[in-house]
Design a protein around this motif. Structure first.
Motif, short mmCIF file in Angstrom:
data_model
loop_
_atom_site.label_atom_id
_atom_site.label_comp_id
_atom_site.label_asym_id
_atom_site.label_seq_id
_atom_site.Cartn_x
_atom_site.Cartn_y
_atom_site.Cartn_z
N LYS A 158 -38.65 -18.95 -24.21
CA LYS A 158 -38.42 -19.06 -22.78
C LYS A 158 -37.06 -18.49 -22.43
O LYS A 158 -36.10 -18.60 -23.19
CB LYS A 158 -38.47 -20.54 -22.34
CG LYS A 158 -39.82 -21.20 -22.55
CD LYS A 158 -40.87 -20.61 -21.62
CE LYS A 158 -42.20 -21.36 -21.73
NZ LYS A 158 -43.23 -20.77 -20.87
N PRO A 159 -36.95 -17.90 -21.23
CA PRO A 159 -35.65 -17.35 -20.83
C PRO A 159 -34.71 -18.44 -20.36
O PRO A 159 -35.12 -19.49 -19.88
CB PRO A 159 -36.01 -16.41 -19.68
CG PRO A 159 -37.26 -17.00 -19.11
CD PRO A 159 -38.00 -17.62 -20.26
N ILE A 160 -33.42 -18.18 -20.52
CA ILE A 160 -32.38 -19.01 -19.94
C ILE A 160 -31.82 -18.23 -18.76
O ILE A 160 -31.39 -17.08 -18.90
CB ILE A 160 -31.27 -19.33 -20.96
CG1 ILE A 160 -31.86 -20.09 -22.14
CG2 ILE A 160 -30.15 -20.12 -20.32
CD1 ILE A 160 -30.87 -20.30 -23.28
N LEU A 161 -31.83 -18.82 -17.58
CA LEU A 161 -31.45 -18.12 -16.37
C LEU A 161 -29.99 -18.38 -16.06
O LEU A 161 -29.55 -19.52 -15.98
CB LEU A 161 -32.33 -18.60 -15.22
CG LEU A 161 -33.84 -18.55 -15.50
CD1 LEU A 161 -34.63 -19.15 -14.35
CD2 LEU A 161 -34.29 -17.14 -15.78
N VAL A 162 -29.24 -17.30 -15.90
CA VAL A 162 -27.79 -17.40 -15.75
C VAL A 162 -27.37 -16.72 -14.45
O VAL A 162 -27.76 -15.58 -14.19
CB VAL A 162 -27.05 -16.72 -16.92
CG1 VAL A 162 -25.54 -16.89 -16.78
CG2 VAL A 162 -27.54 -17.28 -18.25
N SER A 163 -26.57 -17.39 -13.65
CA SER A 163 -26.00 -16.77 -12.46
C SER A 163 -24.75 -16.02 -12.87
O SER A 163 -23.84 -16.57 -13.49
CB SER A 163 -25.64 -17.84 -11.42
OG SER A 163 -24.95 -17.25 -10.34
N SER A 164 -24.68 -14.71 -12.56
CA SER A 164 -23.54 -13.94 -13.03
C SER A 164 -22.90 -13.04 -11.99
O SER A 164 -22.10 -12.19 -12.32
CB SER A 164 -23.95 -13.07 -14.23
OG SER A 164 -24.96 -12.17 -13.84
N GLY A 165 -23.26 -13.21 -10.73
CA GLY A 165 -22.61 -12.38 -9.72
C GLY A 165 -23.38 -12.33 -8.43
O GLY A 165 -24.54 -12.75 -8.35
#
Length: 378
Positions: A259-266
């Motif tokens: 499963k993907p890990i969702l990251v806020s990066s900008g």
């Protein structure tokens, strides 16, 4: 036994050691050549990694004994190996024999000697550290036959000389494999696609990063003290936990359905991270030179583009076909335009969209747009 430099057998041993540098699968035969030089039952390479795990390569005649050793708990009762570890022989470089670690009384009464070694036709042993790396303890060990006299100082000196060639061969192997990793075809391909690739070892340290991965570093995704770090609170903790599981070879949570890990990066893009375990190689010889346990794929999602269908599939539990439609409609395209882009009939697209709505519990296109936005997919 002639131990002089002109000994043709010794030259053949050294040649076999360097043959194994370019092909680790040849180590069992190189170990047999070393054992034959001493007239012994066999020889082995045992290494201890920075995370205190052990692995072993053995010459062909020791395969059955090694299987018994690992399967029936003899490792924990191996008085010689335990004392060699306690006394630092894995790194010291000083050769040792049975007499340096165990008394005659222990040899006559200890269960490891009486029950294990004698059953497999093994008598005295000798060893020397041949570590090619400061953080990997590697031991070259001779396994004598039952009835053999303990190793003399001259034999230990010869073992040390052979050990230096083994160490050089191991160093050469590591350099060759590092060079191949630098030219890793998959890494180059993923770099052109803009997918970051990070390879982590058993302690979670980054041992390889492709150019696309380097470009993604900064902000929430960083390498700190050789470890990949995500600074976003719960997400960072999640990837740390998953890396720890993969490093322990506990792949149950990721190997079957990553499963993907969702990251806020900008403000203009988001980052999606996949954590994939690297299964141990079939050959223990290959594992000696590659401590890679985990691969991290980092995919940058631009906010003005449709979401990656593969990510939509993994997050929402859809088929890839359903995810393709959902990604386009979720980006604001009408079903007709999504159908045209995918080369399918409009009715097909609408039927697929109905299944998507059913699966994720929504009923309108606007809800799908909002759902994908909340999941940091757009």
């Amino acid at each position: 036994m002639d131990t002089g430099p002109a000994d043709g057998r010794l030259i053949a041993v050294i040649e076999s050691i360097y043959d194994a540098a370019s092909d680790p699968l040849r180590w069992p035969q190189a170990l047999k050549a070393i054992a034959d030089q001493f007239g012994d039952a066999g020889a082995l390479l045992m290494w201890r990694r920075a995370d205190n795990s052990y692995a072993t390569i053995v010459s062909p005649d020791l395969v059955e004994a090694q299987r018994d050793y690992e399967a029936n708990g003899w490792m924990m009762r191996d008085t010689g190996a335990l004392r060699a570890t306690e006394r630092g022989y894995f790194f010291s470089g000083h050769p040792y024999a049975t007499r340096h670690l165990c008394s005659e009384q222990e040899i006559d009464t200890d269960s490891f000697f009486v029950q294990f070694r004698i059953r497999h036709g093994l008598g005295p042993f000798a060893g020397v550290a041949v570590s090619p790396d400061a953080e990997i303890g590697v031991l070259l060990s001779l396994q004598g036959k039952v009835g053999r006299r303990d190793y003399s100082d001259a034999e230990l000196d010869l073992l040390s000389r052979i050990g230096r060639h083994v160490e050089k061969s191991l160093r050469l192997t590591i350099r060759l494999i590092d060079a191949e990793l630098a030219k890793f075809g998959l890494g180059d391909a993923l770099a052109r696609l803009g997918i970051g690739v990070f390879v982590l070892d058993s302690l979670g340290r980054v041992v390889f990063c492709n150019p696309a991965g380097q470009a993604l570093l900064g902000g929430d995704l960083q390498i700190a003290r050789d470890r990949l770090r995500i600074r976003t609170g719960a997400t960072g903790a999640a990837i740390d936990d998953m890396i720890a599981l993969a490093a322990r070879d506990d792949h149950r949570h990721v190997v079957a359905d990553p499963k993907p890990i969702l990251v806020s990066s900008g403000p203009t893009s988001r980052l999606v991270v996949y954590l994939l375990p690297i299964s141990p190689q079939a050959s223990p010889a290959q594992m000696l030179f590659s401590d890679a346990r985990t691969m991290v794929l980092a995919i940058q999602q631009k906010l003005d583009e449709p979401a990656d269908p593969a990510v939509v599939r993994d997050v929402l539990g859809l088929t890839l076909g359903e995810a393709r439609v959902a990604a386009l409609v979720g980006a604001g395209l009408p079903p007709r335009d999504a159908a045209n882009r995918l080369g399918i009939a409009e009715d097909t697209a609408r039927n697929v969209l109905k299944r998507v709505f059913q699966k994720v519990g929504i009923s309108r296109q606007s809800e799908l747009v909002g759902l994908l936005a909340r999941l940091v997919l757009r």
